[in-house]
Design a protein around this motif. Sequence first.
Motif, mmCIF file in Angstrom:
data_model
loop_
_atom_site.group_PDB
_atom_site.id
_atom_site.type_symbol
_atom_site.label_atom_id
_atom_site.label_comp_id
_atom_site.label_asym_id
_atom_site.label_seq_id
_atom_site.Cartn_x
_atom_site.Cartn_y
_atom_site.Cartn_z
ATOM 1 N N ASP A 269 109.254 90.225 41.015
ATOM 2 C CA ASP A 269 110.146 90.189 39.859
ATOM 3 C C ASP A 269 110.525 91.620 39.498
ATOM 4 O OD1 ASP A 269 111.467 90.002 37.455
ATOM 5 O OD2 ASP A 269 110.051 88.635 36.523
ATOM 6 N N ASN A 270 111.729 92.012 39.915
ATOM 7 C CA ASN A 270 112.251 93.343 39.602
ATOM 8 C C ASN A 270 113.498 93.252 38.737
ATOM 9 O OD1 ASN A 270 110.411 95.090 41.235
ATOM 10 N ND2 ASN A 270 111.191 93.806 42.889
ATOM 11 N N ASN A 271 113.568 92.176 37.939
ATOM 12 C CA ASN A 271 114.706 91.943 37.056
ATOM 13 C C ASN A 271 114.437 92.657 35.728
ATOM 14 O OD1 ASN A 271 116.495 90.833 35.132
ATOM 15 N ND2 ASN A 271 116.761 89.005 36.388
ATOM 16 N N THR A 272 115.179 93.740 35.472
ATOM 17 C CA THR A 272 114.964 94.527 34.260
ATOM 18 C C THR A 272 115.230 93.713 33.005
ATOM 19 O OG1 THR A 272 115.601 96.515 35.471
ATOM 20 C CG2 THR A 272 115.560 96.668 33.073
ATOM 21 N N PHE A 273 116.273 92.894 33.019
ATOM 22 C CA PHE A 273 116.580 92.050 31.861
ATOM 23 C C PHE A 273 115.436 91.072 31.608
ATOM 24 C CE2 PHE A 273 118.245 88.165 29.969
ATOM 25 C CZ PHE A 273 118.985 88.648 28.897
ATOM 26 N N ASP A 274 114.925 90.481 32.663
ATOM 27 C CA ASP A 274 113.839 89.517 32.546
ATOM 28 C C ASP A 274 112.608 90.149 31.892
ATOM 29 O OD1 ASP A 274 112.719 86.876 33.172
ATOM 30 O OD2 ASP A 274 111.457 87.951 34.602
ATOM 31 N N GLN A 275 112.407 91.428 32.103
ATOM 32 C CA GLN A 275 111.261 92.120 31.537
ATOM 33 C C GLN A 275 111.399 92.354 30.034
ATOM 34 O OE1 GLN A 275 110.450 95.667 33.911
ATOM 35 N NE2 GLN A 275 110.903 94.540 35.793
ATOM 36 N N MET A 276 112.584 92.103 29.484
ATOM 37 C CA MET A 276 112.805 92.280 28.053
ATOM 38 C C MET A 276 112.614 90.991 27.263
ATOM 39 S SD MET A 276 113.582 95.509 27.798
ATOM 40 C CE MET A 276 114.372 95.681 26.202
ATOM 41 N N THR A 277 112.440 89.869 27.946
ATOM 42 C CA THR A 277 112.344 88.585 27.260
ATOM 43 C C THR A 277 110.888 88.175 27.068
ATOM 44 O OG1 THR A 277 112.454 87.320 29.329
ATOM 45 C CG2 THR A 277 114.544 87.879 28.266
ATOM 46 N N ARG A 278 110.663 87.192 26.197
ATOM 47 C CA ARG A 278 109.302 86.814 25.809
ATOM 48 C C ARG A 278 108.756 85.615 26.579
ATOM 49 N NH1 ARG A 278 108.853 85.074 20.413
ATOM 50 N NH2 ARG A 278 106.606 85.260 20.733
ATOM 51 N N ASN A 279 109.584 84.913 27.310
ATOM 52 C CA ASN A 279 109.097 83.724 28.010
ATOM 53 C C ASN A 279 108.317 84.102 29.265
ATOM 54 O OD1 ASN A 279 111.860 84.512 28.976
ATOM 55 N ND2 ASN A 279 111.384 82.991 30.533
ATOM 56 N N ASP A 280 107.389 83.230 29.637
ATOM 57 C CA ASP A 280 106.668 83.425 30.894
ATOM 58 C C ASP A 280 107.485 82.929 32.074
ATOM 59 O OD1 ASP A 280 104.302 84.446 29.600
ATOM 60 O OD2 ASP A 280 103.844 82.389 29.006
ATOM 61 N N GLY A 281 108.017 81.702 31.960
ATOM 62 C CA GLY A 281 108.756 81.114 33.066
ATOM 63 C C GLY A 281 109.978 80.359 32.605
ATOM 64 N N THR A 282 110.506 79.540 33.507
ATOM 65 C CA THR A 282 111.740 78.800 33.259
ATOM 66 C C THR A 282 111.586 77.372 33.752
ATOM 67 O OG1 THR A 282 113.110 80.785 33.524
ATOM 68 C CG2 THR A 282 114.205 78.661 33.802
ATOM 69 N N LEU A 283 112.002 76.407 32.936
ATOM 70 C CA LEU A 283 112.070 75.021 33.382
ATOM 71 C C LEU A 283 113.521 74.737 33.744
ATOM 72 C CD1 LEU A 283 110.243 72.499 33.707
ATOM 73 C CD2 LEU A 283 111.159 71.705 31.536
ATOM 74 N N GLY A 284 113.774 74.514 35.031
ATOM 75 C CA GLY A 284 115.139 74.317 35.502
ATOM 76 C C GLY A 284 115.647 72.923 35.212
ATOM 77 N N LEU A 285 116.741 72.847 34.436
ATOM 78 C CA LEU A 285 117.353 71.570 34.081
ATOM 79 C C LEU A 285 118.809 71.503 34.536
ATOM 80 C CD1 LEU A 285 115.874 71.120 30.480
ATOM 81 C CD2 LEU A 285 115.213 69.877 32.555
ATOM 82 N N GLY A 286 119.186 72.377 35.469
ATOM 83 C CA GLY A 286 120.529 72.315 36.022
ATOM 84 C C GLY A 286 120.765 71.010 36.755
ATOM 85 N N PHE A 287 122.053 70.661 36.925
ATOM 86 C CA PHE A 287 122.370 69.414 37.624
ATOM 87 C C PHE A 287 121.785 69.469 39.032
ATOM 88 C CE2 PHE A 287 124.933 66.356 39.948
ATOM 89 C CZ PHE A 287 124.963 65.290 39.052
ATOM 90 N N GLY A 288 121.091 68.406 39.409
ATOM 91 C CA GLY A 288 120.436 68.374 40.712
ATOM 92 C C GLY A 288 118.961 68.692 40.658
#
Length: 359
Positions: A141-160
């Motif tokens: 995980d080298n996403n600088t924006f991601d390092q600014m947020t408070r969540n641990d992970g993501t629950l994907g609810l996109g279509f499919g």
Amino acid sequence: MLRLLLLCACLGALEAAAVEVHETSKSTGGNSSPISLLLENSKANGIQMFIGNVAVGTPPQVMSAVFDTQHALSYFPSIKCEDPGCKMRKRYDSSISSTYKEDGTPFTLPGQNISGFLSTDSLHVAGNTVASQTFGEGTSDNNTFDQMTRNDGTLGLGFGNDTLLTMVNQGLIPEQVFGLWLGRDPQGGELSLGAVNKDLYSGEMTWANIVNSAASWTVMADSIALDGHPEAALCPDGCSVIMASTTPYFMVSLERAKAISDILGGNSGCQTRPASTSWTAHTLSGLPTMQIKIGGRMMEMTPQQYTFVLTFGGQQLCASGFFGLPALTDQWLFGTLFMQQFYTAYDVENGRVGFADSV
């Protein structure tokens, strides 16, 4: 790209609200019932997100998560990841889970600089256990924006996504439908799995068929306009709208962003990002109403609803909720500014998105 959003946001550093996240489950009878998960309205480092608690593995490893209507794959950082974006978070440890099943298929999250491999384990949502759910176990995980947020992970609810189908097949929810209510500040929100929550919207639900399943929950807008400004031509011949629950903004093409900026800034109002200055909040009343027509339904947003009002040094300032991106042409992304005004519903089996007035 997400890093650019943060750098240009001009939202300042907003303090995180220390709110306890509670989970509830509703029962409506029958073999299965809708599941409700309450969300926290989280503001940190100039970023607003709606976050809820889920857990992975046996015994459950609790993770905070955002709920992503754009992407189908769920993602949690792995204990095997030593990057800053992982080490600052709770990390999933498969070695202590009795229900872990190895998969190993590599994955990469497009445009997010996050990668790893797929794993399968139990997923726990609001006291309900989804057995054998596959997700991304992130090892980089080298996403600088991601390092600014408070969540641990993501629950994907996109279509499919296969989470809803798995929950239906295991008798946890009655159908592949979910509803998303995001409260107006400082309220939290609610994710309803298996049904919509009719207590959280008023009037009738208007449904629009998705137009491109490969682009997630995408529908056609009949028109998008700023009242009294036909010269802006924001959506002259109809345009596609992607529901994007993990960003607050309206994301548009650079051309449309400039047209909007000319109207808002030219009216001594609120500038569109990137902005060199912000304007005082009392000028908002002179800005036009935003009019969005989807599925024959006209939805209106006031200037106070499509902008951010911030306080610096005792003075209220506003910043526009519109952001121009080079990658967009005729597409719009509708983020949480829109969803805080309108309840949205997502129907997998019928391939449609619903809109209603939020309460």
